[in-house]
Design a protein around this motif. Structure first.
Motif, PDB file in Angstrom:
ATOM      1  N   PRO A 181      -8.000   2.216  -3.046  1.00  0.00           N
ATOM      2  CA  PRO A 181      -7.709   2.556  -1.658  1.00  0.00           C
ATOM      3  C   PRO A 181      -6.936   3.858  -1.463  1.00  0.00           C
ATOM      4  O   PRO A 181      -6.414   4.102  -0.363  1.00  0.00           O
ATOM      5  N   PHE A 182      -6.891   4.676  -2.504  1.00  0.00           N
ATOM      6  CA  PHE A 182      -6.192   5.961  -2.419  1.00  0.00           C
ATOM      7  C   PHE A 182      -7.168   7.097  -2.727  1.00  0.00           C
ATOM      8  O   PHE A 182      -8.349   6.847  -2.987  1.00  0.00           O
ATOM      9  N   ALA A 213     -11.489   3.641 -14.593  1.00  0.00           N
ATOM     10  CA  ALA A 213     -11.552   2.184 -14.745  1.00  0.00           C
ATOM     11  C   ALA A 213     -10.210   1.526 -14.430  1.00  0.00           C
ATOM     12  O   ALA A 213     -10.155   0.480 -13.770  1.00  0.00           O
ATOM     13  N   ASP A 214      -9.107   2.128 -14.888  1.00  0.00           N
ATOM     14  CA  ASP A 214      -7.796   1.532 -14.632  1.00  0.00           C
ATOM     15  C   ASP A 214      -7.447   1.588 -13.144  1.00  0.00           C
ATOM     16  O   ASP A 214      -6.770   0.699 -12.621  1.00  0.00           O
ATOM     17  N   GLU A 215      -7.929   2.626 -12.451  1.00  0.00           N
ATOM     18  CA  GLU A 215      -7.672   2.750 -11.017  1.00  0.00           C
ATOM     19  C   GLU A 215      -8.476   1.709 -10.235  1.00  0.00           C
ATOM     20  O   GLU A 215      -7.972   1.128  -9.264  1.00  0.00           O
ATOM     21  N   LEU A 216      -9.701   1.466 -10.668  1.00  0.00           N
ATOM     22  CA  LEU A 216     -10.503   0.438 -10.024  1.00  0.00           C
ATOM     23  C   LEU A 216      -9.882  -0.942 -10.234  1.00  0.00           C
ATOM     24  O   LEU A 216      -9.870  -1.781  -9.326  1.00  0.00           O
ATOM     25  N   ALA A 217      -9.357  -1.173 -11.429  1.00  0.00           N
ATOM     26  CA  ALA A 217      -8.706  -2.456 -11.712  1.00  0.00           C
ATOM     27  C   ALA A 217      -7.470  -2.647 -10.832  1.00  0.00           C
ATOM     28  O   ALA A 217      -7.217  -3.735 -10.304  1.00  0.00           O
ATOM     29  N   LYS A 227      -8.524  -3.311  -7.260  1.00  0.00           N
ATOM     30  CA  LYS A 227      -9.020  -4.670  -7.055  1.00  0.00           C
ATOM     31  C   LYS A 227      -7.888  -5.610  -6.644  1.00  0.00           C
ATOM     32  O   LYS A 227      -8.095  -6.551  -5.871  1.00  0.00           O
ATOM     33  N   LYS A 228      -6.682  -5.339  -7.115  1.00  0.00           N
ATOM     34  CA  LYS A 228      -5.539  -6.171  -6.735  1.00  0.00           C
ATOM     35  C   LYS A 228      -5.220  -6.005  -5.247  1.00  0.00           C
ATOM     36  O   LYS A 228      -4.912  -6.989  -4.561  1.00  0.00           O
ATOM     37  N   TYR A 229      -5.285  -4.766  -4.762  1.00  0.00           N
ATOM     38  CA  TYR A 229      -5.071  -4.542  -3.325  1.00  0.00           C
ATOM     39  C   TYR A 229      -6.173  -5.217  -2.517  1.00  0.00           C
ATOM     40  O   TYR A 229      -5.915  -5.789  -1.445  1.00  0.00           O
ATOM     41  N   LEU A 230      -7.401  -5.132  -3.019  1.00  0.00           N
ATOM     42  CA  LEU A 230      -8.514  -5.757  -2.323  1.00  0.00           C
ATOM     43  C   LEU A 230      -8.318  -7.261  -2.227  1.00  0.00           C
ATOM     44  O   LEU A 230      -8.544  -7.862  -1.167  1.00  0.00           O
ATOM     45  N   ASP A 231      -7.894  -7.880  -3.296  1.00  0.00           N
ATOM     46  CA  ASP A 231      -7.653  -9.324  -3.286  1.00  0.00           C
ATOM     47  C   ASP A 231      -6.569  -9.684  -2.264  1.00  0.00           C
ATOM     48  O   ASP A 231      -6.657 -10.712  -1.573  1.00  0.00           O
ATOM     49  N   VAL A 282       0.837  -1.209   0.000  1.00  0.00           N
ATOM     50  CA  VAL A 282       0.000   0.000   0.000  1.00  0.00           C
ATOM     51  C   VAL A 282       0.868   1.254   0.000  1.00  0.00           C
ATOM     52  O   VAL A 282       0.621   2.206  -0.749  1.00  0.00           O
ATOM     53  N   SER A 283       1.892   1.265   0.823  1.00  0.00           N
ATOM     54  CA  SER A 283       2.733   2.458   0.948  1.00  0.00           C
ATOM     55  C   SER A 283       3.652   2.656  -0.252  1.00  0.00           C
ATOM     56  O   SER A 283       4.227   3.741  -0.424  1.00  0.00           O
ATOM     57  N   GLU A 284       3.779   1.654  -1.106  1.00  0.00           N
ATOM     58  CA  GLU A 284       4.631   1.789  -2.290  1.00  0.00           C
ATOM     59  C   GLU A 284       3.913   2.449  -3.464  1.00  0.00           C
ATOM     60  O   GLU A 284       4.565   2.825  -4.444  1.00  0.00           O
ATOM     61  N   TYR A 285       2.604   2.590  -3.379  1.00  0.00           N
ATOM     62  CA  TYR A 285       1.884   3.260  -4.464  1.00  0.00           C
ATOM     63  C   TYR A 285       2.317   4.724  -4.532  1.00  0.00           C
ATOM     64  O   TYR A 285       2.312   5.432  -3.523  1.00  0.00           O
ATOM     65  N   GLU A 286       2.690   5.166  -5.715  1.00  0.00           N
ATOM     66  CA  GLU A 286       3.173   6.540  -5.873  1.00  0.00           C
ATOM     67  C   GLU A 286       2.037   7.470  -6.277  1.00  0.00           C
ATOM     68  O   GLU A 286       1.312   7.212  -7.246  1.00  0.00           O
TER      69      GLU A 286
END
Length: 232
Positions: free
Chosen positions: A153-154, A171-175, A178-182, A15-19
């Motif tokens: 989540p941002f 749409a790309d942000e939701l996709a 979804k990876k973080y959610l999984d 999570v903290s690595e997302y820029e």
């Protein structure tokens, strides 16, 4: 327990690595020089998130997923669907210890640049967060049996409107979210029930049978009725 803690730390690291970008903000990694009180703000918010998830990942029965972080919520509190004002104890019907049982919450928004007098003295307030936590306090669920999260989540904001604005995630942000959610779901008990909050969340979580009306824009009563049936 050691494995659980390490898995949580691995998730928090991802999570903290997302820029942050020109119109998205990662509150657990980025420092807002205008609206944060100091450069340690993201570290404090990450500590809030660690505590919030840490006391829930082995006990959760329900995972409630909304759309995205808002500037009045986790952007400054560090806890999904939760405002500073709640965690500073200004909502008497909501127990702060239900959210952060051990760690003392520390405000990260800058009172000097607050957009109103109320925010200056009490921190940011988010109507949706207040509705959700007030409802949870009325149920027979233990606070640690529910995890709140967002598909993206941002914090997505409108670039020309500035950091104190919200926009719908693309749409790309939701996709991506979804990876973080999984990854989060993998931390939770196998039988955790996923509930989408709002139509956009339900559409993204295609195939999830449980969904409730988003409480914003006059939807509070329906949200309460629908969620009450699901968690009763």
């Amino acid at each position: 327990m050691e494995d659980v803690n390490q898995d949580l730390e691995d998730f928090l690291k991802r999570v903290s690595e997302y820029e942050s970008t020109q119109d998205t903000y990662n509150p657990w990694a980025s420092y807002d020089p205008i609206y944060d009180f100091g450069a340690e703000a993201p570290r404090i918010r990450l500590a809030h998130l660690r505590e919030y998830l840490g006391c829930r990942i082995e006990k959760a029965r329900y995972l409630l997923v909304a759309e995205a972080v808002g500037y009045q919520g986790a952007k400054f509190s560090g806890v999904p669907l939760t405002s500073e004002r709640i965690l500073l104890g200004y909502h008497s019907e909501i127990e702060v210890s239900d959210i952060l049982p051990i760690l003392k919450f520390k405000r990260t928004s800058n009172a000097l640049t607050a957009p109103s007098g109320a925010v200056k003295t009490k921190g940011f307030a988010e109507p949706t967060a207040t509705i959700v936590w007030s409802f949870l306090g009325e149920t027979k669920l233990r606070p640690t049996e529910v995890v709140l999260w967002n598909i993206f989540p941002f914090h997505p904001f409108r670039k020309h409107a500035g950091a104190l604005s919200n926009r719908a995630p693309r749409a790309d942000e939701l996709a991506l979210g979804k990876k973080y959610l999984d990854q989060l779901i993998a931390l939770l008990p196998p039988k955790v029930e996923l509930i989408a909050i709002g139509e956009k969340a339900a559409q993204t979580l295609d195939g999830v049978p449980a969904k409730v009306r988003h409480p914003a824009n006059g939807g509070a009563r329906i949200f309460r009725e629908q969620l009450s049936k699901l968690v009763s």
